[in-house]
Design an enzyme around this catalytic site. Structure first.
Site, PDB file in Angstrom:
ATOM      1  N   ASN A  16     -14.421   2.937   2.324  1.00 11.34           N
ATOM      2  CA  ASN A  16     -12.948   2.910   2.229  1.00 11.34           C
ATOM      3  C   ASN A  16     -12.308   3.720   3.351  1.00 11.34           C
ATOM      4  O   ASN A  16     -11.080   3.822   3.415  1.00 11.34           O
ATOM      5  CB  ASN A  16     -12.458   3.409   0.858  1.00 11.34           C
ATOM      6  CG  ASN A  16     -12.434   4.919   0.766  1.00 11.34           C
ATOM      7  OD1 ASN A  16     -13.253   5.600   1.376  1.00 11.34           O
ATOM      8  ND2 ASN A  16     -11.490   5.456   0.016  1.00 11.34           N
ATOM      9  N   TYR A  57      -2.982   1.653 -10.990  1.00 13.23           N
ATOM     10  CA  TYR A  57      -1.820   2.542 -10.937  1.00 13.23           C
ATOM     11  C   TYR A  57      -0.507   1.787 -10.821  1.00 13.23           C
ATOM     12  O   TYR A  57       0.543   2.398 -10.608  1.00 13.23           O
ATOM     13  CB  TYR A  57      -1.951   3.576  -9.814  1.00 13.23           C
ATOM     14  CG  TYR A  57      -2.243   2.991  -8.461  1.00 13.23           C
ATOM     15  CD1 TYR A  57      -1.223   2.526  -7.646  1.00 13.23           C
ATOM     16  CD2 TYR A  57      -3.554   2.911  -8.018  1.00 13.23           C
ATOM     17  CE1 TYR A  57      -1.501   1.977  -6.410  1.00 13.23           C
ATOM     18  CE2 TYR A  57      -3.844   2.357  -6.779  1.00 13.23           C
ATOM     19  CZ  TYR A  57      -2.809   1.906  -5.990  1.00 13.23           C
ATOM     20  OH  TYR A  57      -3.090   1.352  -4.768  1.00 13.23           O
ATOM     21  N   GLY A  67     -16.346  -1.765 -16.209  1.00 11.30           N
ATOM     22  CA  GLY A  67     -16.366  -2.577 -14.998  1.00 11.30           C
ATOM     23  C   GLY A  67     -17.598  -2.268 -14.177  1.00 11.30           C
ATOM     24  O   GLY A  67     -18.236  -1.207 -14.354  1.00 11.30           O
ATOM     25  N   SER A 121       0.824  -1.214   0.000  1.00  8.41           N
ATOM     26  CA  SER A 121       0.000   0.000   0.000  1.00  8.41           C
ATOM     27  C   SER A 121       0.861   1.269   0.000  1.00  8.41           C
ATOM     28  O   SER A 121       1.871   1.345   0.697  1.00  8.41           O
ATOM     29  CB  SER A 121      -0.897   0.000   1.249  1.00  8.41           C
ATOM     30  OG  SER A 121      -1.543   1.252   1.349  1.00  8.41           O
ATOM     31  N   GLY A 139      -4.087   6.478 -12.296  1.00  7.93           N
ATOM     32  CA  GLY A 139      -4.789   6.090 -11.071  1.00  7.93           C
ATOM     33  C   GLY A 139      -4.115   6.614  -9.808  1.00  7.93           C
ATOM     34  O   GLY A 139      -4.735   6.672  -8.741  1.00  7.93           O
ATOM     35  N   LYS A 178     -13.901  -3.731   1.734  1.00  8.76           N
ATOM     36  CA  LYS A 178     -14.696  -2.500   1.600  1.00  8.76           C
ATOM     37  C   LYS A 178     -16.201  -2.710   1.770  1.00  8.76           C
ATOM     38  O   LYS A 178     -16.898  -1.826   2.247  1.00  8.76           O
ATOM     39  CB  LYS A 178     -14.432  -1.849   0.236  1.00  8.76           C
ATOM     40  CG  LYS A 178     -13.058  -1.195   0.122  1.00  8.76           C
ATOM     41  CD  LYS A 178     -12.906  -0.476  -1.206  1.00  8.76           C
ATOM     42  CE  LYS A 178     -11.516   0.094  -1.343  1.00  8.76           C
ATOM     43  NZ  LYS A 178     -11.346   0.882  -2.568  1.00  8.76           N
ATOM     44  N   ASP A 188     -13.433   7.185  -2.375  1.00  5.61           N
ATOM     45  CA  ASP A 188     -12.978   6.786  -3.721  1.00  5.61           C
ATOM     46  C   ASP A 188     -13.641   7.659  -4.787  1.00  5.61           C
ATOM     47  O   ASP A 188     -13.023   7.994  -5.795  1.00  5.61           O
ATOM     48  CB  ASP A 188     -13.303   5.303  -3.982  1.00  5.61           C
ATOM     49  CG  ASP A 188     -12.300   4.372  -3.305  1.00  5.61           C
ATOM     50  OD1 ASP A 188     -11.142   4.778  -3.090  1.00  5.61           O
ATOM     51  OD2 ASP A 188     -12.684   3.226  -2.983  1.00  5.61           O
ATOM     52  N   LYS A 198     -24.896  -7.076 -13.274  1.00 10.17           N
ATOM     53  CA  LYS A 198     -24.130  -6.197 -12.369  1.00 10.17           C
ATOM     54  C   LYS A 198     -24.041  -4.785 -12.942  1.00 10.17           C
ATOM     55  O   LYS A 198     -24.136  -3.797 -12.210  1.00 10.17           O
ATOM     56  CB  LYS A 198     -22.713  -6.762 -12.150  1.00 10.17           C
ATOM     57  CG  LYS A 198     -22.644  -7.812 -11.053  1.00 10.17           C
ATOM     58  CD  LYS A 198     -21.248  -8.364 -10.894  1.00 10.17           C
ATOM     59  CE  LYS A 198     -20.311  -7.425 -10.149  1.00 10.17           C
ATOM     60  NZ  LYS A 198     -18.942  -8.001 -10.030  1.00 10.17           N
TER      61      LYS A 198
HETATM   62  P1  NAP Z   1     -13.977  -5.607  -8.082  1.00  5.82           P
HETATM   63  O1  NAP Z   1     -15.058  -5.179  -7.165  1.00  5.82           O
HETATM   64  O2  NAP Z   1     -13.438  -6.995  -8.016  1.00  5.82           O
HETATM   65  O3  NAP Z   1     -14.507  -5.330  -9.589  1.00  5.82           O
HETATM   66  C1  NAP Z   1     -13.712  -5.603 -10.679  1.00  5.82           C
HETATM   67  C2  NAP Z   1     -14.507  -5.375 -11.974  1.00  5.82           C
HETATM   68  O4  NAP Z   1     -13.641  -5.686 -13.074  1.00  5.82           O
HETATM   69  C3  NAP Z   1     -15.724  -6.277 -12.120  1.00  5.82           C
HETATM   70  O5  NAP Z   1     -16.717  -5.600 -12.850  1.00  5.82           O
HETATM   71  C4  NAP Z   1     -15.174  -7.436 -12.931  1.00  5.82           C
HETATM   72  O6  NAP Z   1     -16.127  -8.106 -13.708  1.00  5.82           O
HETATM   73  C5  NAP Z   1     -14.246  -6.686 -13.873  1.00  5.82           C
HETATM   74  N1  NAP Z   1     -13.239  -7.558 -14.444  1.00  5.82           N
HETATM   75  C6  NAP Z   1     -12.294  -8.277 -13.778  1.00  5.82           C
HETATM   76  N2  NAP Z   1     -11.555  -8.982 -14.649  1.00  5.82           N
HETATM   77  C7  NAP Z   1     -12.060  -8.725 -15.879  1.00  5.82           C
HETATM   78  C8  NAP Z   1     -11.751  -9.164 -17.188  1.00  5.82           C
HETATM   79  N3  NAP Z   1     -10.750 -10.033 -17.407  1.00  5.82           N
HETATM   80  N4  NAP Z   1     -12.473  -8.687 -18.233  1.00  5.82           N
HETATM   81  C9  NAP Z   1     -13.490  -7.817 -18.009  1.00  5.82           C
HETATM   82  N5  NAP Z   1     -13.847  -7.357 -16.793  1.00  5.82           N
HETATM   83  C10 NAP Z   1     -13.146  -7.805 -15.740  1.00  5.82           C
HETATM   84  O7  NAP Z   1     -12.692  -4.658  -7.930  1.00  5.82           O
HETATM   85  P2  NAP Z   1     -12.683  -3.106  -7.534  1.00  5.82           P
HETATM   86  O8  NAP Z   1     -12.575  -2.988  -6.070  1.00  5.82           O
HETATM   87  O9  NAP Z   1     -13.830  -2.458  -8.232  1.00  5.82           O
HETATM   88  O10 NAP Z   1     -11.270  -2.649  -8.141  1.00  5.82           O
HETATM   89  C11 NAP Z   1     -11.111  -2.480  -9.550  1.00  5.82           C
HETATM   90  C12 NAP Z   1      -9.784  -1.764  -9.787  1.00  5.82           C
HETATM   91  O11 NAP Z   1      -9.839  -0.433  -9.258  1.00  5.82           O
HETATM   92  C13 NAP Z   1      -8.581  -2.429  -9.087  1.00  5.82           C
HETATM   93  O12 NAP Z   1      -7.501  -2.490  -9.989  1.00  5.82           O
HETATM   94  C14 NAP Z   1      -8.258  -1.471  -7.941  1.00  5.82           C
HETATM   95  O13 NAP Z   1      -6.884  -1.492  -7.605  1.00  5.82           O
HETATM   96  C15 NAP Z   1      -8.643  -0.144  -8.563  1.00  5.82           C
HETATM   97  N6  NAP Z   1      -8.879   0.925  -7.582  1.00  5.82           N
HETATM   98  C16 NAP Z   1      -8.066   2.010  -7.643  1.00  5.82           C
HETATM   99  C17 NAP Z   1      -8.261   3.061  -6.760  1.00  5.82           C
HETATM  100  C18 NAP Z   1      -7.369   4.257  -6.857  1.00  5.82           C
HETATM  101  O14 NAP Z   1      -7.391   5.080  -5.929  1.00  5.82           O
HETATM  102  N7  NAP Z   1      -6.619   4.441  -7.932  1.00  5.82           N
HETATM  103  C19 NAP Z   1      -9.290   3.004  -5.800  1.00  5.82           C
HETATM  104  C20 NAP Z   1     -10.109   1.868  -5.782  1.00  5.82           C
HETATM  105  C21 NAP Z   1      -9.900   0.832  -6.677  1.00  5.82           C
HETATM  106  P3  NAP Z   1     -16.992  -9.347 -13.095  1.00  5.82           P
HETATM  107  O15 NAP Z   1     -17.933  -8.735 -12.105  1.00  5.82           O
HETATM  108  O16 NAP Z   1     -17.656  -9.913 -14.295  1.00  5.82           O
HETATM  109  O17 NAP Z   1     -15.983 -10.273 -12.444  1.00  5.82           O
END
Ligand code: NAP
Length: 277
Positions: free
Chosen positions: A92, A218, A131, A22, A239, A71, A107, A159
């Site tokens: 978060n 990121y 997503g 982190s 990011g 979360k 977020d 979803k």
């Molecule tokens: P999550 O709840 O697991 O959701 C992930 C999403 O991506 C779901 O819609 C999933 O689809 C989709 N996905 C995963 N693999 C895929 C693939 N191969 N093809 C197409 N869609 C795919 O995760 P999250 O918490 O939302 O996090 C998502 C990203 O955001 C992560 O990389 C995280 O590090 C980033 N993030 C960054 C920040 C920042 O401050 N920069 C803050 C928060 C999160 P399904 O539902 O169909 O599995």
């Protein structure tokens, strides 16, 4: 470090699993030092969401950042949840308000802050969110709260509809993302994250000139999606900017004052420079 830890030092931290990589401690300790607060921020690897609240209460922690995978799961254990986190369905940030542990979400502030600093106000603009998970919900909620409209493109249509429809948005299959003329795009899938740096959530031809493209991923800092955005005359936004803005929101939630954004930015940038991809 140029501060002393005493029996009065307040403890803050990030809880997640895994959490060792982190970047929050870098930004938060810089913030506390800049504000002259007698506080430190550590990373805690916690496997069970149910353990977080009891530990925070027992140890009298000042507040916590909450990251993957807790979360959503932490919500039932909290004493209260602010409207943003309740509507997004994810926490978060936990604030210890005189022993009451209250969940918030920053977020959405991270995403809107990063987009608006790069491309100006989002009000009246159309954004494509890629997503339908927790990050997608926070980003979509924040954009709509700031007056934008959203299309949610995801592989799971059920979803996608659950994210888009309560916000007056549209859900579409991921492969149709190129069919819409949008002002901005946000990758809220983990695609492109190390070690899968060759992955990209959409056909790069869907990225049009002049569009702002935020990648929530990121690591690496310059993802393939951002490189494609650059090459196609779009405006790439890392990011890391979202991470910084959401962290500033957390400092403001805990201190009820203004976050020292410049000090946090400097700490993050110098960490990134010394750990180049
Ligand atoms: P999550 O709840 O697991 O959701 C992930 C999403 O991506 C779901 O819609 C999933 O689809 C989709 N996905 C995963 N693999 C895929 C693939 N191969 N093809 C197409 N869609 C795919 O995760 P999250 O918490 O939302 O996090 C998502 C990203 O955001 C992560 O990389 C995280 O590090 C980033 N993030 C960054 C920040 C920042 O401050 N920069 C803050 C928060 C999160 P399904 O539902 O169909 O599995």
């Amino acid at each position: 470090m140029d501060f002393k830890i005493t029996s009065k030092t307040r403890l803050f931290g990030v809880v997640g699993h895994p959490v060792a990589h982190s970047l929050s401690p870098v930004m938060m300790n810089a913030a506390f030092r800049s504000l002259g607060l007698d506080a430190v921020y550590l990373a805690f690897d916690v496997k069970e969401a149910g353990d977080i609240v009891g530990a925070a209460r027992a140890l009298g922690l000042g507040g916590l950042s909450v990251t993957i995978p807790h979360k959503e799961a932490v919500i039932p254990f909290l004493d209260g949840v602010e409207d943003d986190a309740r509507e997004i369905g994810a926490v978060n940030t936990i604030v210890n308000d005189s022993g009451r542990l209250i969940g918030q979400n920053t977020d959405w502030l991270g995403a809107t802050g990063a987009i608006e600093e790069a491309a100006g106000p989002v009000r009246g603009k159309l954004f494509m969110i890629l997503g339908s998970g927790g990050a997608a919900r926070a980003v979509a909620w924040g954009l709509v709260k700031r007056g934008a409209k959203v299309v949610v493109a995801a592989r799971d249509q059920e979803k996608a509809r659950r994210v888009a429809e309560p916000l007056g948005g549209l859900a579409i299959p991921l492969e149709n993302a190129g069919e819409f003329k949008v002002h901005g795009m946000v990758n809220a899938t983990p695609l492109g994250m190390a070690p899968d740096t060759g992955a990209i959530p959409i056909d790069p031809r869907a990225i049009k000139e002049g569009v702002v493209v935020l990648d929530t991923v990121y690591r690496p800092v310059r993802t393939l999606l951002l490189k494609e955005a650059d090459a196609r005359g779009a405006l790439p936004v890392s990011g890391l900017r979202m991470l910084l803005h959401q962290a500033a929101g957390q400092v403001e939630a805990w201190t009820r004052g203004k976050a020292p954004f410049g000090a946090m930015e400097e700490a993050l940038d110098s960490w990134v420079e010394s750990h180049a991809d």
